[in-house]
Structure formats: structure tokens, C-alpha cells
Scaffold this motif. Structure first.
Motif, PDB file in Angstrom:
ATOM      1  N   VAL A  93      -6.039   7.732   2.226  1.00 39.09           N
ATOM      2  CA  VAL A  93      -5.961   7.193   3.584  1.00 39.09           C
ATOM      3  C   VAL A  93      -5.419   5.789   3.472  1.00 39.09           C
ATOM      4  O   VAL A  93      -6.014   4.928   2.812  1.00 39.09           O
ATOM      5  CB  VAL A  93      -7.349   7.161   4.255  1.00 39.09           C
ATOM      6  N   GLU A  94      -4.243   5.551   4.056  1.00 38.67           N
ATOM      7  CA  GLU A  94      -3.734   4.176   4.094  1.00 38.67           C
ATOM      8  C   GLU A  94      -4.238   3.531   5.368  1.00 38.67           C
ATOM      9  O   GLU A  94      -3.850   3.910   6.470  1.00 38.67           O
ATOM     10  CB  GLU A  94      -2.207   4.121   4.034  1.00 38.67           C
ATOM     11  N   ASN A  95      -5.145   2.578   5.217  1.00 36.97           N
ATOM     12  CA  ASN A  95      -5.758   1.927   6.369  1.00 36.97           C
ATOM     13  C   ASN A  95      -4.768   0.973   7.032  1.00 36.97           C
ATOM     14  O   ASN A  95      -3.707   0.671   6.477  1.00 36.97           O
ATOM     15  CB  ASN A  95      -7.021   1.181   5.920  1.00 36.97           C
ATOM     16  N   LYS A 153       0.832  -1.211   0.000  1.00 33.08           N
ATOM     17  CA  LYS A 153       0.000   0.000   0.000  1.00 33.08           C
ATOM     18  C   LYS A 153       0.867   1.261   0.000  1.00 33.08           C
ATOM     19  O   LYS A 153       0.656   2.174  -0.800  1.00 33.08           O
ATOM     20  CB  LYS A 153      -0.934   0.009   1.235  1.00 33.08           C
ATOM     21  N   THR A 154       1.849   1.294   0.886  1.00 29.69           N
ATOM     22  CA  THR A 154       2.728   2.468   0.955  1.00 29.69           C
ATOM     23  C   THR A 154       3.582   2.573  -0.310  1.00 29.69           C
ATOM     24  O   THR A 154       3.788   3.664  -0.844  1.00 29.69           O
ATOM     25  CB  THR A 154       3.640   2.391   2.199  1.00 29.69           C
ATOM     26  N   SER A 155       4.046   1.420  -0.794  1.00 26.33           N
ATOM     27  CA  SER A 155       4.882   1.433  -2.002  1.00 26.33           C
ATOM     28  C   SER A 155       4.120   1.970  -3.212  1.00 26.33           C
ATOM     29  O   SER A 155       4.681   2.686  -4.047  1.00 26.33           O
ATOM     30  CB  SER A 155       5.378   0.021  -2.320  1.00 26.33           C
ATOM     31  N   TYR A 178       6.669   4.714  10.509  1.00 23.58           N
ATOM     32  CA  TYR A 178       7.562   4.345   9.403  1.00 23.58           C
ATOM     33  C   TYR A 178       6.988   4.738   8.053  1.00 23.58           C
ATOM     34  O   TYR A 178       7.678   5.298   7.204  1.00 23.58           O
ATOM     35  CB  TYR A 178       7.824   2.827   9.403  1.00 23.58           C
ATOM     36  N   ASP A 179       5.708   4.408   7.837  1.00 20.83           N
ATOM     37  CA  ASP A 179       5.106   4.668   6.526  1.00 20.83           C
ATOM     38  C   ASP A 179       4.962   6.170   6.291  1.00 20.83           C
ATOM     39  O   ASP A 179       5.213   6.664   5.195  1.00 20.83           O
ATOM     40  CB  ASP A 179       3.747   3.974   6.413  1.00 20.83           C
ATOM     41  N   ALA A 180       4.564   6.899   7.343  1.00 19.93           N
ATOM     42  CA  ALA A 180       4.419   8.351   7.215  1.00 19.93           C
ATOM     43  C   ALA A 180       5.754   8.987   6.846  1.00 19.93           C
ATOM     44  O   ALA A 180       5.819   9.906   6.028  1.00 19.93           O
ATOM     45  CB  ALA A 180       3.879   8.934   8.512  1.00 19.93           C
TER      46      ALA A 180
HETATM   47 MG    MG Z   1       2.130   0.625   4.659  1.00 19.03          MG
END
Ligand code: MG
Ligand code: ZN
Length: 228
Positions: free
Chosen positions: A117-119, A44-46, A72-74
Motif C-alpha cells: 500500500v503506497e500511502n 515510494k513509487t520508484s 499517475y503512480d498507479a
Molecule cells: Mg508515489
């Protein structure tokens, strides 16, 4: 037991009310929102990392990152120069409309065109909580196997788009892509499917085009959609 069920229904109703408020608030400010769901590690983040710079050429983008713990993702998103807000759910395995409502208060919505929005990484309960997004997306990756739509039907039923990520790994796996597509379309005939690899860049252009098309469609028809 009966009482327990009643309480759960009320939580669901309260959530749906706030989700509706979120959508109205976003629309008042002309902001379009995407809810990205999927397993931990599905990419998702990628997917955001692979597309935010390009999307940033056409739109003012913000990201809300939902995680149990860590930012981390933020931090990965912030490195791209994109506005990002981290929500730590403190162990809760999904985002609710109320946490998005509080998160939106941190942004100047007049300076934003679209919000991702990354859930929380999870194929189960995010599917039961409308957060007030205009489109819902589920990301799975090829190493997860081909049984996910059949085993977790609700998240696929409530999604507008399925992204099958990590296509570059397909030669090393015994995964039947046709089964994923067939099961998913049986559960949700209107579900669109895009195959991507964030590592090679395959399909990322289709993903970007899909996102842009949603904003164009909205502009033309005003159609918005929540959970069914
Ligand atoms: Mg992620
Ligand atoms: Zn949960």
C-alpha cells in the motif's frame, strides 16, 4: 474542546478495529501487507518500480496506490504488469483502514501473496492511522535533510523499516546520515535502516531481501505487528 477530543478518540478506535479486521482478512487468505509511508517525492513509487519485477518472480504481488488526486503512480505500476488499484482520497492527506477494507474487496485475495500500500505522501497523519498492514515502512530521501526523524518522531516510531533513498545525491548535499540514523534509532531502537538509490540501483537488493525476509519470518513464526 473536551467533546472534540472524545470524538477524535472514537475515530481512532473505529479505525483500529477495522485495521484489525483487515489484518485478519489478509491472514485468512495468506496475504502479507506492507504500508509504505513517506514525504511526497521521497521515492515510494520508484522503490516499487525498482523491485516489483524481481519480487514478482517469487510472489504474486498487488499494489494499492493512495493519492489525493490523479492516478499517475498507479499508471507507473500498471506498466510493469502488476495488479494495481488506485484510491483517490479526495483531498484527505492519509489512508484509513476503511479505505483499505474497500480496496481489498476489489482483489481476489486467494491470487495474491503480498500487497504493497503506497500511502499518501505525508510524514504526519499516516503515522496515526493503522491500515492493517503487517509491516510499516517509512521512506525519506537525502534532499529532505537530516532532521526528519527528530521533527516527525511518530512515523519513525511506528515503522519497522526506514529507507533512506536518493543516496546518489549525497555528494551534492550537506546531510549528516549519522544524524538520521542516530535520531531514528533513539526514537525506535528496533527500526531497521536501508540506504537506496532507485536511480543507480544501490541498495535495491537489500530492500528486496528485507521484504522477502518479512514473508519468511511470518511463515516461521506467524508474528504480525500493527501500530504501537
Ligand atoms: Mg508515489
Ligand atoms: Zn491526514
Amino acid at each position: 474542546m473536551e467533546r472534540e477530543i472524545k470524538i477524535l478518540e472514537n475515530i481512532g478506535e473505529a479505525n483500529d478495529l477495522i485495521a484489525g479486521e483487515n489484518r485478519r482478512l489478509l491472514e485468512e487468505h495468506n496475504v502479507f501487507a506492507f504500508n509504505i509511508m513517506g514525504s511526497p517525492g521521497s521515492g515510494k513509487t520508484s522503490l516499487l518500480e525498482a523491485s516489483l519485477v524481481e519480487l514478482g518472480k517469487s510472489y504474486r504481488v498487488a499494489v494499492i496506490e493512495g493519492d489525493l488526486a490523479t492516478s499517475y503512480d498507479a499508471e507507473r505500476i500498471k506498466r510493469l504488469g502488476v495488479k494495481v488499484l488506485q484510491i483517490n482520497t479526495g483531498g484527505m492527506c492519509h489512508l484509513e483502514a476503511a479505505s483499505i477494507n474497500r480496496a481489498l474487496a476489489h482483489f481476489n485475495l486467494d491470487e495474491i501473496d503480498l500487497v504493497f500500500v503506497e500511502n499518501v505522501g505525508n510524514l504526519v497523519c499516516p503515522a496515526f492511522f493503522d491500515i492493517g498492514a503487517h509491516r510499516n515502512i517509512v521512506v525519506i530521501s537525502t534532499p529532505e535533510g537530516d532532521d526528519k526523524p527528530a521533527k516527525y518522531p511518530v512515523i519513525f516510531r511506528n515503522a519497522d523499516l526506514l529507507v533512506i533513498n536518493k543516496m546518489d545525491l549525497l555528494p551534492y548535499l550537506e546531510v549528516n546520515l549519522e544524524r538520521i540514523r542516530r535520531d531514528a534509532s533513539m526514537i525506535n531502537p528496533r527500526l531497521e535502516v536501508i540506504e537506496t538509490s532507485c536511480r543507480t540501483g544501490e541498495g535495491v537488493d537489500s530492500w528486496i531481501k528485507w521484504i522477502k525476509r518479512q514473508l519468511e519470518t511470518r511463515r516461521n513464526t506467524g508474528v504480525t505487528r500493527g501500530f504501537l
